[in-house]
Design a protein around this motif. Structure first.
Motif, mmCIF file in Angstrom:
data_model
loop_
_atom_site.group_PDB
_atom_site.id
_atom_site.type_symbol
_atom_site.label_atom_id
_atom_site.label_comp_id
_atom_site.label_asym_id
_atom_site.label_seq_id
_atom_site.Cartn_x
_atom_site.Cartn_y
_atom_site.Cartn_z
ATOM 1 N N LEU A 91 0.790 -1.232 0.000
ATOM 2 C CA LEU A 91 0.000 0.000 0.000
ATOM 3 C C LEU A 91 0.827 1.290 0.000
ATOM 4 N N PRO A 92 1.920 1.430 0.781
ATOM 5 C CA PRO A 92 2.661 2.698 0.792
ATOM 6 C C PRO A 92 3.113 3.192 -0.585
ATOM 7 N N PRO A 93 3.595 2.317 -1.511
ATOM 8 C CA PRO A 93 3.987 2.846 -2.824
ATOM 9 C C PRO A 93 2.833 3.484 -3.594
ATOM 10 N N LEU A 94 1.617 2.967 -3.422
ATOM 11 C CA LEU A 94 0.463 3.575 -4.085
ATOM 12 C C LEU A 94 0.186 4.955 -3.498
ATOM 13 N N ARG A 95 0.270 5.056 -2.187
ATOM 14 C CA ARG A 95 0.082 6.359 -1.540
ATOM 15 C C ARG A 95 1.147 7.352 -2.001
ATOM 16 N N GLN A 96 2.393 6.899 -2.035
ATOM 17 C CA GLN A 96 3.487 7.777 -2.441
ATOM 18 C C GLN A 96 3.311 8.256 -3.875
ATOM 19 N N LEU A 98 0.484 8.736 -5.565
ATOM 20 C CA LEU A 98 -0.532 9.777 -5.642
ATOM 21 C C LEU A 98 -0.058 11.065 -4.980
ATOM 22 N N ALA A 99 0.815 10.947 -3.970
ATOM 23 C CA ALA A 99 1.381 12.145 -3.347
ATOM 24 C C ALA A 99 2.339 12.855 -4.306
ATOM 25 N N ALA A 104 -2.990 12.834 -10.230
ATOM 26 C CA ALA A 104 -3.317 11.412 -10.394
ATOM 27 C C ALA A 104 -4.627 11.104 -9.682
ATOM 28 N N ALA A 105 -5.589 10.570 -10.418
ATOM 29 C CA ALA A 105 -6.881 10.200 -9.842
ATOM 30 C C ALA A 105 -6.856 8.804 -9.256
ATOM 31 N N CYS A 167 -7.045 -0.920 -6.543
ATOM 32 C CA CYS A 167 -6.515 0.387 -6.908
ATOM 33 C C CYS A 167 -6.743 1.377 -5.773
ATOM 34 N N LEU A 168 -5.913 2.400 -5.751
ATOM 35 C CA LEU A 168 -6.060 3.505 -4.816
ATOM 36 C C LEU A 168 -6.615 4.690 -5.590
ATOM 37 N N VAL A 169 -7.686 5.285 -5.075
ATOM 38 C CA VAL A 169 -8.381 6.372 -5.765
ATOM 39 C C VAL A 169 -8.360 7.622 -4.896
ATOM 40 N N ARG A 170 -8.062 8.752 -5.498
ATOM 41 C CA ARG A 170 -8.127 10.031 -4.795
ATOM 42 C C ARG A 170 -9.598 10.409 -4.599
#
Length: 345
Positions: A91-96, A98-99, A104-105, A167-170
């Protein structure tokens, strides 16, 4: 982190412990789509720390997520299928990502096949692409041909779509775009969301080898199923109609219809009458609701040309695969098109 569940008690028992162990501080929520198995009892008895949103009817994948996320107030949402096994540190790489990319949506990890983790997985692999007629494929998966994962797709990059399996979504982008298309019910909803995101000026990313999960796939409907065929062909037409730029719509739609009928005739020739009928029913359903799709196209406000969209192949992946025998992503020689934000894909 929201897991949409429908009669998936066996998947919850199998995969939810790993999700909880590697949630990296995220709240885990299960939205239950009126399951008729013992899913809710399993959640209450074996996973009391998990928040449960219980629906009184099966809302489908699209409206299930729309209603679940409307009840949750977070800056980011993880959409996770119940049949996904996560790996430590996913999970952290997905957060990074988008940061690092404020426009990035959404972002997806590398997705491997759970049954054989040496293979890239059908519904996501190394990031989602579209051809000129809106047929979806992935880095590492063309139709039913899955590539062995050798790290060849470990580089992060903008793509056309991020897999709804994981997926990680904003959240701000999700709300601005109105979530998933409710009329899709299931299948291709994430592709539609990501295409609308690009048209609105957002990006969609693939995180590469830094984030890896494994997906079972076919947990709700098997790969060969008339209902699934119907949804894929109906939603595929709607996807193209809603999001293609005005000057490119007419020729793309005509060619897409012709290729769909070729696919239907192939199914007939193989004696697969139920799925061949599903293709015809899908086309009829699309045209019977053409007024609705016109209104949704107006809301989507398509503007990006083929050459301006990240993760897009200028040719026909159908012809490349079946006509020219190109079975790997690298065989397509995809040109790096600029994305809406000036990146390359």
């Amino acid at each position: 982190m929201v897991i949409l569940n429908y009669n998936g008690a066996h998947f919850l028992r199998q995969f939810l412990p790993g999700v909880l162990a590697h949630a990296d501080g995220a709240q885990v929520v299960v939205a239950d789509n009126a399951s008729t198995d013992d899913s809710r009892e399993v959640l209450q008895r074996e996973f009391p720390a998990v928040q449960v949103l219980a629906f009184t009817e099966n809302l489908g994948f699209c409206e299930g997520y729309n209603q679940a996320l409307a009840r949750l107030n977070y800056d980011f949402y993880v959409l996770l299928n119940s049949d996904v096994a996560v790996r430590p540190g996913w999970l952290p790489p997905l957060r990074q990502l988008l940061a690092q990319h404020p426009r990035a949506a959404a972002a997806q990890p590398k997705i491997l096949a759970h049954a054989n983790p040496t293979l890239l997985e059908y519904a996501g692999a190394g990031g989602g692409y579209l051809d000129a007629l809106a047929y979806p494929f992935c880095r590492g998966r063309l139709f039913d041909t899955l590539e062995t994962d050798r790290g060849q797709y470990d580089d992060p990059r903008p793509v056309a779509w991020a897999s709804g399996a994981c997926c990680l979504v904003r959240a701000s982008a999700w709300r601005a775009l109105g979530g998933f298309e409710p009329a899709f019910f299931a299948h291709m909803e994430e592709i539609d969301f990501c295409w609308r995101a690009q048209n609105a000026g957002y990006e969609v990313w693939y995180a590469g080898g830094a984030s890896v999960v494994e997906h079972v796939g076919g947990g709700t409907l098997p790969k060969s199923n008339p209902r699934k065929t119907y949804l894929n062909f109906r939603n595929g037409l709607a996807l193209l109609f809603k999001n293609t730029a005005p000057g490119e719509l007419a020729p793309s739609l005509i060619l897409r219809l012709l290729l769909d009928w070729v696919a239907g005739l192939r199914l007939l020739a193989a004696g697969n009458w139920p799925e061949a009928r599903a293709v015809g029913r899908a086309h009829a359903a699309f045209f019977l609701r053409l007024g609705y799709w016109r209104r949704r196209r107006k809301l989507a406000a398509p503007r990006l040309l083929l050459s301006e969209r990240a993760g897009t192949y200028a040719g026909s992946v159908v012809w490349a695969y079946f006509g020219q025998g190109k079975k790997r992503f690298a065989d397509l020689s995809i040109t790096a098109y600029p994305s809406a934000a000036g990146k390359t894909n």
